[in-house]
Design an enzyme around this catalytic site. Structure first.
Site, PDB file in Angstrom:
ATOM      1  CE  LYS A   1      37.644  28.173  18.866  1.00  0.00           C
ATOM      2  NZ  LYS A   1      38.268  29.697  18.724  1.00  0.00           N
TER       3      LYS A   1
ATOM      4  CB  SER B   1      34.336  31.640  28.399  1.00  0.00           C
ATOM      5  OG  SER B   1      33.677  30.466  27.653  1.00  0.00           O
TER       6      SER B   1
HETATM    7  C1  LIG Z   1      35.141  28.035  26.216  1.00  0.00           C
HETATM    8  C2  LIG Z   1      35.677  29.112  25.277  1.00  0.00           C
HETATM    9  N1  LIG Z   1      35.287  30.525  25.455  1.00  0.00           N
HETATM   10  C3  LIG Z   1      35.574  31.237  24.801  1.00  0.00           C
HETATM   11  C4  LIG Z   1      36.491  31.418  23.733  1.00  0.00           C
HETATM   12  C5  LIG Z   1      37.077  32.409  22.746  1.00  0.00           C
HETATM   13  O1  LIG Z   1      36.501  32.478  21.443  1.00  0.00           O
HETATM   14  P1  LIG Z   1      37.072  32.997  20.336  1.00  0.00           P
HETATM   15  O2  LIG Z   1      38.406  32.205  20.056  1.00  0.00           O
HETATM   16  O3  LIG Z   1      36.211  33.012  19.194  1.00  0.00           O
HETATM   17  O4  LIG Z   1      37.482  34.288  20.720  1.00  0.00           O
HETATM   18  C6  LIG Z   1      37.074  29.942  23.396  1.00  0.00           C
HETATM   19  C7  LIG Z   1      37.781  29.618  22.333  1.00  0.00           C
HETATM   20  O5  LIG Z   1      38.635  28.379  22.044  1.00  0.00           O
HETATM   21  C8  LIG Z   1      36.436  28.832  24.108  1.00  0.00           C
HETATM   22  O6  LIG Z   1      36.845  27.372  23.961  1.00  0.00           O
END
Ligand SMILES: Cc1ncc(COP(=O)(O)O)c(C=O)c1O
Length: 320
Positions: free
Chosen positions: A47, A281
């Protein structure tokens, strides 16, 4: 030759792309998973890219005035990126986060100079499992604060600087690093910025590259499924939002669902087998890539992003 950077902002992006051969072999799959190590960014997440993208687009467009306060709703990672970007560029920053996200995130943002406002979860929510309803409450508080402070709302769910950062950085980096040898990309969706931007660039290079959203099992609204379980431990996304701005009108080659236990197991595998210390994630993304290697992309190459660092989850059950 002088190789110094003007600031840490120059260290955002250009993360390594690593083949997960040990993990793929361990799971008995044929093919290649390429992991983009975005947990190595200055704020230890992908991010940072979106934070830089949103702030610099707003500066160019005149939407952000010198010294103006920036406010953002965050699960911690966008806020950490913004704390870094705003700190360097001289904008006061207020991060609004659910108490359901891990406390180390709040401490890190505060250490980087942010004011952190924590919002209670709904009475039936569980710590570590931030639901769409919890997020709606965080949004309400962030909206109020933005009005009170005449602030700029970074608005990662709406401002194009977010997907554009992935279209102009993440996608081109992956494409260059793999020498164009890529069959698929999958990504766990929060705002959808990473999936939308990266897919757009990769498909423009080769329309045969297949792109897949990853969602929590039981909360797969993009796949059109009924929500049976909105809560899950995969922080940063899976908010049961079926009409995300950045994904509107885009088509996908399929949909992947990963449950929290699988995300946890694969995140642990990443650490143990590959020395990659990441968050839930990232595990969900790699689990999605393994599904693709077992299914339509047997023997092929799939890219994923390692979204953030395992250090952000030491207070959770991820690494007991
Ligand atoms: C740890 C983590 N995984 C996945 C995401 C999802 O990414 P995106 O907002 O680009 O879909 C985020 C978004 O903040 C995140 O902090």
């Amino acid at each position: 030759m002088n190789e110094t950077l003007d600031s840490v902002l120059g260290a955002i992006g250009n993360t390594p792309l690593v083949r997960l051969d040990r993990l793929v072999r361990h799971h008995g799959c044929a093919g290649t998973i390429l992991a983009k190590l975005d947990h190595l960014n200055p704020g230890f997440s992908k991010k940072d890219r979106a934070a830089l993208g949103v702030v610099e687009a707003a500066e160019r467009e005149g939407a952000l005035q010198p010294g103006q306060t920036v406010v953002e709703l965050t699960s911690g990672n966008m806020g950490t990126g913004l704390a870094i970007v705003c700190g360097i560029k001289g904008y006061p920053f207020v991060a609004v986060m659910s108490k359901g996200n891990s406390p180390e995130r709040a401490r890190m943002m505060a250490a980087l100079g942010a004011e952190v406002v924590l919002v209670d979860q709904l009475p039936d929510s569980r710590p570590g499992e931030v639901s769409g309803a919890d997020l709606a409450e965080v949004d309400r508080v962030a909206t109020q604060l933005t009005a009170d402070k005449a602030a700029f709302r970074a608005d990662q769910f709406r401002r194009r600087g977010n997907p554009d950062a992935h279209e102009h950085m993440t996608g081109p980096e992956i494409w260059r690093q793999c020498g164009g040898n890529l069959d698929a990309f999958c990504d766990f969706v929060g705002s959808g910025g990473t999936l939308a931007g990266t897919s757009k660039f990769l498909r423009a290079q080769n329309p045969q590259i297949k792109c897949y959203p990853v969602e929590p099992a039981g909360a797969a609204v993009l796949a059109g499924q009924k929500v049976t379980r909105a809560e899950h431990p995969i922080q940063g996304g899976g908010y049961v939002m079926d009409d995300l701005d950045f994904l509107r009108g885009l088509e996908w080659d399929g949909f992947l669902q990963i449950d929290g236990d699988t995300a946890r197991e694969i995140t642990r595998d990443l650490a143990r087998l590959e020395g990659i210390f990441a968050g839930f994630s990232a595990g969900a993304n790699v689990a999605g890539a393994l599904e693709l290697l077992k299914g339509p992309h047997r023997g092929q190459t799939v890219a994923v992003v390692i979204c953030d660092s395992g250090l952000k989850y030491l207070s959770t059950d991820l690494f007991p």
